[in-house]
Design an enzyme around this catalytic site. Structure first.
Site, mmCIF file in Angstrom:
data_model
loop_
_atom_site.group_PDB
_atom_site.id
_atom_site.type_symbol
_atom_site.label_atom_id
_atom_site.label_comp_id
_atom_site.label_asym_id
_atom_site.label_seq_id
_atom_site.Cartn_x
_atom_site.Cartn_y
_atom_site.Cartn_z
ATOM 1 C CE1 TYR A 167 1.105 0.787 4.352
ATOM 2 C CE2 TYR A 167 -0.455 -1.038 4.920
ATOM 3 C CZ TYR A 167 0.515 -0.185 5.442
ATOM 4 O OH TYR A 167 0.813 -0.067 6.435
ATOM 5 C CB THR A 168 0.672 4.441 -1.708
ATOM 6 O OG1 THR A 168 -0.624 4.896 -1.658
ATOM 7 C CG2 THR A 168 0.534 3.611 -3.158
ATOM 8 C CD GLU B 164 4.026 0.792 -3.520
ATOM 9 O OE1 GLU B 164 3.175 1.274 -2.567
ATOM 10 O OE2 GLU B 164 5.065 0.758 -2.974
ATOM 11 C CG ASP C 133 3.466 -2.026 2.826
ATOM 12 O OD1 ASP C 133 4.521 -2.602 3.394
ATOM 13 O OD2 ASP C 133 3.955 -1.825 1.444
#
Length: 255
Positions: A26-27, A99, A156
């Site tokens: 995840y960003t 991403e 993440d």
């Protein structure tokens, strides 16, 4: 010298792809900040999957779900950093990175993991299946999260990432419930395996156990596993449920 002849004698079998892993992230930011970071001087990724409800995505002029290619798959994107899985390290060399725009936060020791949007997950599924079809060397156990390959350093794509739902569509690995239940019954009756045996299971599956000799390191390893394979509880505490999930995975994929 004559021009190089690229056409006459071509090897057709004795080579393979550099790609062995599919890694999800995840960003931890909105679309605008994610694009700025991933096209800047420090980090990059092969694909970016936006959130169609993100105001900065809408402000950029987009409405429907898109997937952006930021780095060609033949190139080495800088998404994994210091990373290890099985007998490989520096996984930027051998992976495709995806991403996903998700505004997960970490503040004063507390994580907040927002849910992913259904349109995002549908796009991720389609993208992943396309990648896996083209790179058959990416086996189910090599579809991973950043937290799997950077134990203790990354969280993440987080516990809200639908690993099990994607597995049901053909993306990644998951344990069989019947096998897990059998191990769970055994561990509830006799106790969970010794730590040394658990570390062997973690290592067999692929996790880096080199820092698990300390209590903190072992807890980080357990948490990394739980984020992927026991997302309801990711406190880093080894219990019968976590041990059974781990044993069932090894039983299935590394008999």
């Amino acid at each position: 010298m004559k021009p190089i002849n690229y056409n006459k004698y071509r090897a057709t079998k004795v080579f393979n792809s550099r790609v062995r892993f599919l890694i999800f992230h995840y960003t931890a930011g909105n679309f605008s900040s994610s694009v700025n970071a991933l096209t800047g001087p420090n980090v990059s990724t092969h694909y970016l999957v936006p959130d169609i409800t993100d105001p900065s995505y809408l402000k950029a002029g987009y409405t429907g779900q898109e997937v952006f290619s930021l780095v060609d798959e033949t190139k080495r994107a800088w998404h994994a950093g210091v990373s290890t899985w099985g007998n490989r390290s520096n996984l930027n060399d051998t992976s495709i990175g995806v991403e996903i725009v998700n505004r997960a936060t970490y503040s004063q020791g507390v994580f907040n993991f927002p849910p992913y949007q259904p349109e995002q997950i549908a796009a991720i599924e389609e993208l992943a299946l396309n990648i896996l079809e083209r790179y058959p060397d990416i086996s189910p156990t090599l579809v991973l999260g950043h937290s799997d390959i950077a134990v203790g350093r990354k969280s993440d794509p987080g516990p809200k990432f639908p690993w099990h739902a994607l597995y049901l569509k053909g993306v990644g690995a998951w344990f069989d419930d019947a096998t897990r239940d059998a191990y769970l019954q055994q561990y509830n009756e006799t106790g969970i395996p010794a730590r040394s045996d658990l570390l062997k299971l973690f290592k067999t599956y692929g996790y880096d156990v080199s820092r698990a000799s300390t209590e903190q390191g072992f807890s980080q390893l357990v948490r990394a596993f739980q984020l992927h394979f026991r997302p309801q509880t990711y406190d880093g505490v080894m219990d019968a449920q976590t041990a059974a999930n781990l044993a069932a995975l090894v039983h299935k994929y590394f008999p």
